[in-house]
Design an enzyme around this catalytic site. Sequence first.
Site, PDB file in Angstrom:
ATOM      1  CG  HIS A   1     -24.292  26.216 -49.702  1.00 54.23           C
ATOM      2  ND1 HIS A   1     -25.579  25.780 -49.957  1.00 54.23           N
ATOM      3  CD2 HIS A   1     -23.619  26.090 -50.875  1.00 54.23           C
ATOM      4  CE1 HIS A   1     -25.677  25.411 -51.218  1.00 54.23           C
ATOM      5  NE2 HIS A   1     -24.507  25.583 -51.796  1.00 54.23           N
TER       6      HIS A   1
ATOM      7  CG  ASP B   1     -22.917  20.899 -55.105  1.00 53.08           C
ATOM      8  OD1 ASP B   1     -22.203  21.859 -55.477  1.00 53.08           O
ATOM      9  OD2 ASP B   1     -24.003  20.623 -55.655  1.00 53.08           O
TER      10      ASP B   1
END
Length: 566
Positions: free
Chosen positions: A185, A467
């Site tokens: 994102h 992540d």
Amino acid sequence: MEKVPPKVSLNSSESQQCSLPPAVSMDGHGVAGQDPGQKLPSALSQGQGRQLLEQLVYVCHMCVLAAANASCIFFISLSWGEGDRLVPENPITGQAQAFHCIRNICDWQQKPQVHLIPVNPVREDGLSPKSRKRIMPDLLTEPPAIDPVYEAQVYCNIPTVAERSMEGHAPHYFKLVSVQVLIRHGDRYPLYAIPKTKRPDIDCMLVPSRKPSHPQLEAFVKHMSKGSAAQMDGSLSSLPHFPSHSLCEMGELTQTGVVQHLRNGQLLREIYINKHKLLPSDWTAKQLYLETTGKSRTLQSALALLYTFLPDFDWKKINIRHQWSTIFCSGSCDCPMRNHYLEEEQRRQYSLRVKNNNLEKIYVDMAKIVGIPTRQLRASNPIDSLLCYFCHNVSFPCTKAGCIGMEHFKVIKRHQLEDERERQEKKLYFLYALLATHPLLNQTVNRLQRIAEGKKEEVFVLYSAHDVTLSPVLSALGITEARFPRFAARLVFELWQDGKRPKEHFIRILYNGADVTFQTSFCKDHYKRSSKPMCPLEKLVNFVKRDMFLIFNSTNYYDACHKRAL
């Protein structure tokens, strides 16, 4: 007599010269896309010259990579004694000092040559080199040693410098048949707040006149408001399609994050739609596969990328699947040994932290400033919040007892970088990553195999994630030199069909636009023996189906997950 730029050493040895990729033969005949023994015609049209230039772009790419992304301009000059030359084109710039590299590609009669000519880096970010709170690093000049401020700026991924990528590059006779993209994102508001401090004042309303912006930002907002016809799994349908709070909520996507993925989508469209015609203008829902976790920031990031990739798309063709797991393990999440290695990795992280006396002093000092116990400050994960201040160029928080400053930030960030380096050395995270990512990689490989077999499958796949999704995938693939996933990071799998041998398929893997195919553990040696600048699909298949489990002394995922470590 024309001056020739000097040759350049690519490492400490003065004797080593800028080497050519295997796609370019030095035996007098071969170029990527040409059969051995095929001679150049006595004359080339402008179009033929352009095609040759595209074929030879690998030369510059490999030289640039070998010299740590030096700044250069690539062009080919075709000279026929007293004939004309093609004008320079295809500038390629990188992030290091300029270098010279000149090579004869082949000993053809017409003697084509590739020249890399240095250019001075030009500041494109428009930022002043000085700031009251910090020095903003020049993004076109990578420091020689680890610099926590520079690394933080890379992590922020502020959308000011034009993106340069190697996506979509292949010999002209190859056909692109599938693209699978895994993204993190975009920029978000912190997940944690530093206790007793004012939250960073970040506006999450989308305002086209506020920087950073994008030409399609206003149109994006309008289109998102019409999305009631989209099909979305479960709780996704209740999530907003774009951020809209005047004061960001915890973890909310910011305008910067939206713009980052609008740029990603635009870049991928130019390459995959406009150039390679991956999808027809009348594409259908069956040609797309879209999946995201249940966070608004991942859904909104996917929609931002999709909007510029397929502008003004028909909402009725959009079907977004919900993935409850951040590692996208779907129905294969039962893996005790994965959890075991993750716990061991967390112990390693703790051990490194308690040994860092300088870090502990910084935590103690920060705790005094904000007036809380050191343990409470540490538990609030202050780097997450401080990165938001840093990325948005907002002053770090202050209290009556003082201010958190750049020195606090640099020590914590440096420890984070040291932790990443030790993580690579200790291999516990690597073992975790192999088991954590197998379900996702297996799904990817199965789809690529079906497409290679000619079955109708989704030709464009988008996973919108975090992540903690991308990082283990990079580790499992053996891409050890990759930086920790920045905001709006993208990992791309390209599937190519050999036009001369249609049954043969190859892959390219790209991380943030850089070709990392030959950094993978399963293909790092292949380029030494291959005349093609990509990796055979079967090497990825064998890695995912078999080789991933060898280190666990197992032959399949279930056994590797349930066999206790020796």
